[in-house]
Design a protein around this motif. Structure first.
Motif, mmCIF file in Angstrom:
data_model
loop_
_atom_site.group_PDB
_atom_site.id
_atom_site.type_symbol
_atom_site.label_atom_id
_atom_site.label_comp_id
_atom_site.label_asym_id
_atom_site.label_seq_id
_atom_site.Cartn_x
_atom_site.Cartn_y
_atom_site.Cartn_z
ATOM 1 N N TYR A 25 0.850 -1.194 0.000
ATOM 2 C CA TYR A 25 0.000 0.000 0.000
ATOM 3 C C TYR A 25 0.885 1.244 0.000
ATOM 4 O O TYR A 25 2.104 1.168 0.207
ATOM 5 C CB TYR A 25 -0.921 0.013 1.226
ATOM 6 C CG TYR A 25 -0.197 0.223 2.539
ATOM 7 C CD1 TYR A 25 -0.023 1.507 3.067
ATOM 8 C CD2 TYR A 25 0.325 -0.859 3.247
ATOM 9 C CE1 TYR A 25 0.645 1.703 4.265
ATOM 10 C CE2 TYR A 25 0.992 -0.668 4.443
ATOM 11 C CZ TYR A 25 1.152 0.612 4.951
ATOM 12 O OH TYR A 25 1.818 0.801 6.127
ATOM 13 N N ASN A 300 -12.388 14.182 -5.580
ATOM 14 C CA ASN A 300 -12.063 12.770 -5.741
ATOM 15 C C ASN A 300 -12.491 12.277 -7.128
ATOM 16 O O ASN A 300 -13.670 12.055 -7.379
ATOM 17 C CB ASN A 300 -12.754 11.945 -4.650
ATOM 18 C CG ASN A 300 -12.280 12.320 -3.266
ATOM 19 O OD1 ASN A 300 -11.120 12.138 -2.923
ATOM 20 N ND2 ASN A 300 -13.190 12.865 -2.457
ATOM 21 N N LYS A 303 -11.860 6.615 -5.818
ATOM 22 C CA LYS A 303 -11.587 6.347 -4.413
ATOM 23 C C LYS A 303 -10.112 6.523 -4.082
ATOM 24 O O LYS A 303 -9.747 6.690 -2.917
ATOM 25 C CB LYS A 303 -12.027 4.924 -4.050
ATOM 26 C CG LYS A 303 -13.539 4.719 -4.060
ATOM 27 C CD LYS A 303 -13.899 3.312 -3.630
ATOM 28 C CE LYS A 303 -15.413 3.126 -3.592
ATOM 29 N NZ LYS A 303 -15.791 1.752 -3.160
ATOM 30 N N ARG A 304 -9.256 6.489 -5.112
ATOM 31 C CA ARG A 304 -7.822 6.527 -4.864
ATOM 32 C C ARG A 304 -7.139 7.814 -5.310
ATOM 33 O O ARG A 304 -6.057 8.133 -4.832
ATOM 34 C CB ARG A 304 -7.139 5.337 -5.558
ATOM 35 C CG ARG A 304 -7.609 3.982 -5.052
ATOM 36 C CD ARG A 304 -6.777 2.868 -5.626
ATOM 37 N NE ARG A 304 -6.815 2.841 -7.094
ATOM 38 C CZ ARG A 304 -5.949 2.187 -7.850
ATOM 39 N NH1 ARG A 304 -4.958 1.525 -7.287
ATOM 40 N NH2 ARG A 304 -6.077 2.189 -9.161
ATOM 41 N N THR A 305 -7.749 8.576 -6.211
ATOM 42 C CA THR A 305 -7.078 9.734 -6.807
ATOM 43 C C THR A 305 -7.905 10.996 -6.620
ATOM 44 O O THR A 305 -9.118 10.992 -6.842
ATOM 45 C CB THR A 305 -6.820 9.507 -8.302
ATOM 46 O OG1 THR A 305 -6.068 8.306 -8.468
ATOM 47 C CG2 THR A 305 -6.042 10.667 -8.899
ATOM 48 N N HIS A 332 -2.544 10.370 -4.833
ATOM 49 C CA HIS A 332 -2.947 9.040 -5.309
ATOM 50 C C HIS A 332 -2.617 8.024 -4.219
ATOM 51 O O HIS A 332 -1.497 7.979 -3.717
ATOM 52 C CB HIS A 332 -2.219 8.678 -6.591
ATOM 53 C CG HIS A 332 -2.564 7.304 -7.097
ATOM 54 N ND1 HIS A 332 -3.766 7.012 -7.718
ATOM 55 C CD2 HIS A 332 -1.884 6.134 -7.062
ATOM 56 C CE1 HIS A 332 -3.799 5.739 -8.056
ATOM 57 N NE2 HIS A 332 -2.673 5.167 -7.643
ATOM 58 N N SER A 333 -3.607 7.239 -3.850
ATOM 59 C CA SER A 333 -3.425 6.179 -2.863
ATOM 60 C C SER A 333 -3.531 4.821 -3.555
ATOM 61 O O SER A 333 -4.281 4.646 -4.520
ATOM 62 C CB SER A 333 -4.500 6.266 -1.765
ATOM 63 O OG SER A 333 -4.470 7.525 -1.129
ATOM 64 N N PHE A 334 -2.778 3.868 -3.053
ATOM 65 C CA PHE A 334 -2.819 2.522 -3.646
ATOM 66 C C PHE A 334 -2.642 1.467 -2.575
ATOM 67 O O PHE A 334 -2.384 1.780 -1.423
ATOM 68 C CB PHE A 334 -1.750 2.375 -4.734
ATOM 69 C CG PHE A 334 -0.348 2.634 -4.262
ATOM 70 C CD1 PHE A 334 0.446 1.594 -3.782
ATOM 71 C CD2 PHE A 334 0.193 3.910 -4.292
ATOM 72 C CE1 PHE A 334 1.741 1.829 -3.352
ATOM 73 C CE2 PHE A 334 1.499 4.152 -3.869
ATOM 74 C CZ PHE A 334 2.265 3.113 -3.398
#
Length: 334
Positions: A25, A300, A303-305, A332-334
């Motif tokens: 993550y 947003n 959900k991630r960017t 950005h989340s991963f």
């Protein structure tokens, strides 16, 4: 024979993966920041630069894994590194390691060993509408205020199961060297108790640092609450800290309060905070008072960017000193 051995090895590996899991993550965000500082004489200095560390949230790369041990028990680990978006290096004075701990949990609660967030800072994140972002301006309880310690190495933390809405944490850690004559290093102790019932959560936490045979003892404490009202979340907290010299005499005392609100507008998440603070660097001297606020929004795309903008300002009410910061970027989340 070789094919048989390969098949046995593959079967063993499949069996191992079936019982445990590892997840990669992280967060990567970059943008542009502009910081303005005005001194008591009214002279303003402006600094503009790319933000490689992340203004909305710290950039990080982490690995976490869990294993079901049976009987309601689980083992887990977390290893998390800080990093810069421009590739110039990592973050922090500990080689970029943000978290590194192993967990054993069951019906009696959980215990963590290693480098991790202390209980008081975890509450600070919960009570800050801006989620303890990296803007240097606009904060009172965290960063510029009494709560400054986020993580501790060599920490052992016990978290109780939730009973009647109450959850407790207790943390302790020792990093000292005793050469037979003098002991040096630090000892830390912390804890928290939280009560959650429906839309309300109230909690108290503390973190104490003991610099053995040296100056730098510090006691931090935070009390706060959150309340869910429809789509809005209301937040409030108050924090205090005392720093001491080697003889135990107080050298710095800080106190601060902060209120805030979070509200989503469709794909846009917004937040607003306002706080006041007092800083006493000399016992018996007058308090230095300041006010601060932050406002921010993130659109947003998924959900991630998201694309964000945030602004914060601190104003010293005693000397008319003002600091402000504007940040825009993409997270950005991963």
């Amino acid at each position: 024979m070789k094919k048989t051995l390969i098949a046995i090895a593959a079967l063993a590996a499949t069996s191992a993966f079936a019982q445990s899991s590892v997840t990669l993550y992280g967060v990567m965000n970059g943008g542009v920041n502009q910081v303005k500082s005005t001194n008591a004489a009214g002279v303003t200095t402006t600094t503009s630069a790319n933000n490689a560390a992340g203004a909305w949230a710290s950039n990080r790369l982490g690995f976490t894994g869990t294993e079901d041990l049976g009987g309601g028990m689980k083992a887990a680990f977390t290893y998390e590194l800080g990093m810069n978006a421009d590739g110039t290096g990592d973050l922090g004075a500990t080689g970029g390691v943000r978290q590194s701990h192993v967990t054993l949990s069951g019906g009696m609660g959980s215990i963590n060993f290693g480098r991790q967030y202390n209980p008081a800072f975890l509450l600070n994140i919960a009570f800050d509408a801006g989620a303890a972002n990296n803007l240097s301006a606009g904060r009172t309880v965290y960063g510029n205020g009494p709560i400054t310690t986020a993580r501790s190495s060599g920490l052992a933390t016990y978290t109780s199961p939730t009973m009647g809405g109450f959850t407790a944490k207790l943390a302790s850690g020792t990093n000292t060297v005793d050469n037979g004559t003098t002991e040096t290093g630090t000892k830390v102790m912390g804890g928290s108790v939280a009560y959650a019932n429906g839309p309300l959560m109230v909690a108290y936490g503390f973190h104490n640092i003991n610099a053995v045979n040296a100056a730098g003892d510090k006691d931090e404490a935070i009390l706060g609450a959150t309340y869910k009202m429809g789509a809005a979340t209301l937040l409030a907290s108050t924090g205090t800290s005392k720093t001491k010299d080697a003889a135990g005499a107080q050298t710095v005392k800080k106190a601060a309060t902060q209120v805030g609100v979070k509200y989503p507008f469709g794909k846009v998440d917004t937040f607003l905070t306002y706080g006041t603070a007092t800083d006493n660097t000399i016992v018996g001297s007058a308090d230095v008072k300041s006010t601060a606020y932050q406002a921010g929004a993130i659109y947003n795309f998924s959900k991630r960017t998201g694309a964000y903008a945030a602004y914060g300002q601190n104003k010293n009410e005693t000397g008319s000193v003002k600091n402000s910061e504007l940040a825009v970027g993409v997270r950005h989340s991963f």
